[in-house]
Design a protein around this motif. Structure first.
Motif, PDB file in Angstrom:
ATOM      1  N   LYS A  61       0.823  -1.211   0.000  1.00 14.69           N
ATOM      2  CA  LYS A  61       0.000   0.000   0.000  1.00 14.69           C
ATOM      3  C   LYS A  61       0.853   1.256   0.000  1.00 14.69           C
ATOM      4  O   LYS A  61       2.029   1.237   0.334  1.00 14.69           O
ATOM      5  CB  LYS A  61      -0.946   0.026   1.194  1.00 14.69           C
ATOM      6  CG  LYS A  61      -0.249   0.170   2.533  1.00 14.69           C
ATOM      7  CD  LYS A  61      -1.243   0.140   3.663  1.00 14.69           C
ATOM      8  CE  LYS A  61      -0.526   0.113   4.995  1.00 14.69           C
ATOM      9  NZ  LYS A  61      -1.435  -0.015   6.110  1.00 14.69           N
ATOM     10  N   ARG A  63       0.539   5.158   1.624  1.00 18.29           N
ATOM     11  CA  ARG A  63      -0.178   5.989   2.601  1.00 18.29           C
ATOM     12  C   ARG A  63       0.293   7.424   2.420  1.00 18.29           C
ATOM     13  O   ARG A  63       1.492   7.700   2.399  1.00 18.29           O
ATOM     14  CB  ARG A  63       0.095   5.532   4.027  1.00 18.29           C
ATOM     15  CG  ARG A  63      -0.665   6.355   5.070  1.00 18.29           C
ATOM     16  CD  ARG A  63      -0.397   5.835   6.466  1.00 18.29           C
ATOM     17  NE  ARG A  63      -0.991   6.669   7.473  1.00 18.29           N
ATOM     18  CZ  ARG A  63      -2.105   6.391   8.151  1.00 18.29           C
ATOM     19  NH1 ARG A  63      -2.749   5.267   7.899  1.00 18.29           N
ATOM     20  NH2 ARG A  63      -2.566   7.213   9.064  1.00 18.29           N
ATOM     21  N   GLU A  65      -0.266  11.330   3.955  1.00 21.31           N
ATOM     22  CA  GLU A  65      -0.756  12.114   5.082  1.00 21.31           C
ATOM     23  C   GLU A  65      -0.525  13.590   4.812  1.00 21.31           C
ATOM     24  O   GLU A  65       0.543  13.977   4.339  1.00 21.31           O
ATOM     25  CB  GLU A  65      -0.015  11.730   6.366  1.00 21.31           C
ATOM     26  CG  GLU A  65      -0.163  10.285   6.755  1.00 21.31           C
ATOM     27  CD  GLU A  65       0.629   9.922   7.991  1.00 21.31           C
ATOM     28  OE1 GLU A  65       1.526  10.696   8.397  1.00 21.31           O
ATOM     29  OE2 GLU A  65       0.356   8.852   8.557  1.00 21.31           O
ATOM     30  N   TRP A 100      -9.274   5.822   4.657  1.00 23.19           N
ATOM     31  CA  TRP A 100      -8.931   7.222   4.889  1.00 23.19           C
ATOM     32  C   TRP A 100      -9.438   7.615   6.272  1.00 23.19           C
ATOM     33  O   TRP A 100     -10.258   6.923   6.863  1.00 23.19           O
ATOM     34  CB  TRP A 100      -9.497   8.140   3.797  1.00 23.19           C
ATOM     35  CG  TRP A 100     -10.944   8.487   3.968  1.00 23.19           C
ATOM     36  CD1 TRP A 100     -12.017   7.711   3.640  1.00 23.19           C
ATOM     37  CD2 TRP A 100     -11.475   9.689   4.520  1.00 23.19           C
ATOM     38  NE1 TRP A 100     -13.177   8.365   3.955  1.00 23.19           N
ATOM     39  CE2 TRP A 100     -12.876   9.576   4.496  1.00 23.19           C
ATOM     40  CE3 TRP A 100     -10.884  10.837   5.041  1.00 23.19           C
ATOM     41  CZ2 TRP A 100     -13.709  10.586   4.974  1.00 23.19           C
ATOM     42  CZ3 TRP A 100     -11.723  11.839   5.522  1.00 23.19           C
ATOM     43  CH2 TRP A 100     -13.114  11.708   5.473  1.00 23.19           C
ATOM     44  N   TRP A 112      -5.502  11.579   6.147  1.00 22.30           N
ATOM     45  CA  TRP A 112      -4.701  10.577   5.470  1.00 22.30           C
ATOM     46  C   TRP A 112      -5.575   9.682   4.588  1.00 22.30           C
ATOM     47  O   TRP A 112      -6.780   9.603   4.777  1.00 22.30           O
ATOM     48  CB  TRP A 112      -3.948   9.720   6.487  1.00 22.30           C
ATOM     49  CG  TRP A 112      -4.843   9.000   7.459  1.00 22.30           C
ATOM     50  CD1 TRP A 112      -5.265   9.485   8.676  1.00 22.30           C
ATOM     51  CD2 TRP A 112      -5.469   7.736   7.291  1.00 22.30           C
ATOM     52  NE1 TRP A 112      -6.099   8.556   9.266  1.00 22.30           N
ATOM     53  CE2 TRP A 112      -6.232   7.475   8.442  1.00 22.30           C
ATOM     54  CE3 TRP A 112      -5.446   6.767   6.287  1.00 22.30           C
ATOM     55  CZ2 TRP A 112      -6.984   6.303   8.598  1.00 22.30           C
ATOM     56  CZ3 TRP A 112      -6.185   5.608   6.437  1.00 22.30           C
ATOM     57  CH2 TRP A 112      -6.931   5.380   7.590  1.00 22.30           C
ATOM     58  N   GLU A 114      -5.116   5.741   2.190  1.00 17.08           N
ATOM     59  CA  GLU A 114      -4.283   4.630   1.748  1.00 17.08           C
ATOM     60  C   GLU A 114      -4.860   4.039   0.474  1.00 17.08           C
ATOM     61  O   GLU A 114      -6.090   3.981   0.306  1.00 17.08           O
ATOM     62  CB  GLU A 114      -4.228   3.536   2.825  1.00 17.08           C
ATOM     63  CG  GLU A 114      -3.510   3.976   4.072  1.00 17.08           C
ATOM     64  CD  GLU A 114      -3.500   2.931   5.174  1.00 17.08           C
ATOM     65  OE1 GLU A 114      -2.740   3.141   6.137  1.00 17.08           O
ATOM     66  OE2 GLU A 114      -4.237   1.920   5.061  1.00 17.08           O
ATOM     67  N   SER A 116      -4.414   0.463  -1.614  1.00 20.69           N
ATOM     68  CA  SER A 116      -3.886  -0.893  -1.511  1.00 20.69           C
ATOM     69  C   SER A 116      -3.532  -1.451  -2.874  1.00 20.69           C
ATOM     70  O   SER A 116      -3.931  -0.914  -3.905  1.00 20.69           O
ATOM     71  CB  SER A 116      -4.920  -1.817  -0.863  1.00 20.69           C
ATOM     72  OG  SER A 116      -5.260  -1.347   0.414  1.00 20.69           O
TER      73      SER A 116
END
Length: 119
Positions: A61, A63, A65, A100, A112, A114, A116
């Motif tokens: 994944k 991520r 932020e 999120w 944030w 993510e 995948s």
């Protein structure tokens, strides 16, 4: 990035694109760019103190932020046809991100998301 320095959004997108070039499929990188630009734009428009972007990419994944320095949580908003493009940022994040959220910090918050399956 300074308050409402929206010209910085393009720079942040370019930096993310370069970072993900060999770490993520092109389609996932494009989604990440779109969502990042929405969240950064929100942070710059709705705060007075800029934003800090952090990106981590692992085998499963990505991520992203965006930290700002205002404690007010983003408010859910349902745009209508008369809003033009206003109010669609978090709708896109909800629709396209695999996960999120918003995490409160001692000073401000982190929004944030993510994606995948990027490895």
């Amino acid at each position: 990035m300074g308050h409402a320095d929206l010209s910085a959004v393009g720079d942040v997108r370019r930096d993310l694109r370069e970072f993900l070039r060999y770490r993520s499929p092109a389609e996932a990188a494009e989604v990440a760019e779109l969502l990042l630009s929405e969240i950064v734009t929100n942070a710059l428009i709705h705060t007075r103190h800029g934003a800090v972007v952090t990106v981590t990419a692992g085998p499963e994944k990505v991520r992203v932020e965006v930290r700002d320095f205002m404690s007010d949580a983003p408010r859910p908003y349902v745009p209508n046809a008369d809003d033009g493009t206003h109010g669609r940022g978090l709708v896109l994040v909800r629709s396209l991100a695999d996960a999120w959220g918003v995490t409160a910090q001692a000073l401000g918050k982190v929004v944030w998301f993510e994606l995948s399956g990027t490895g």
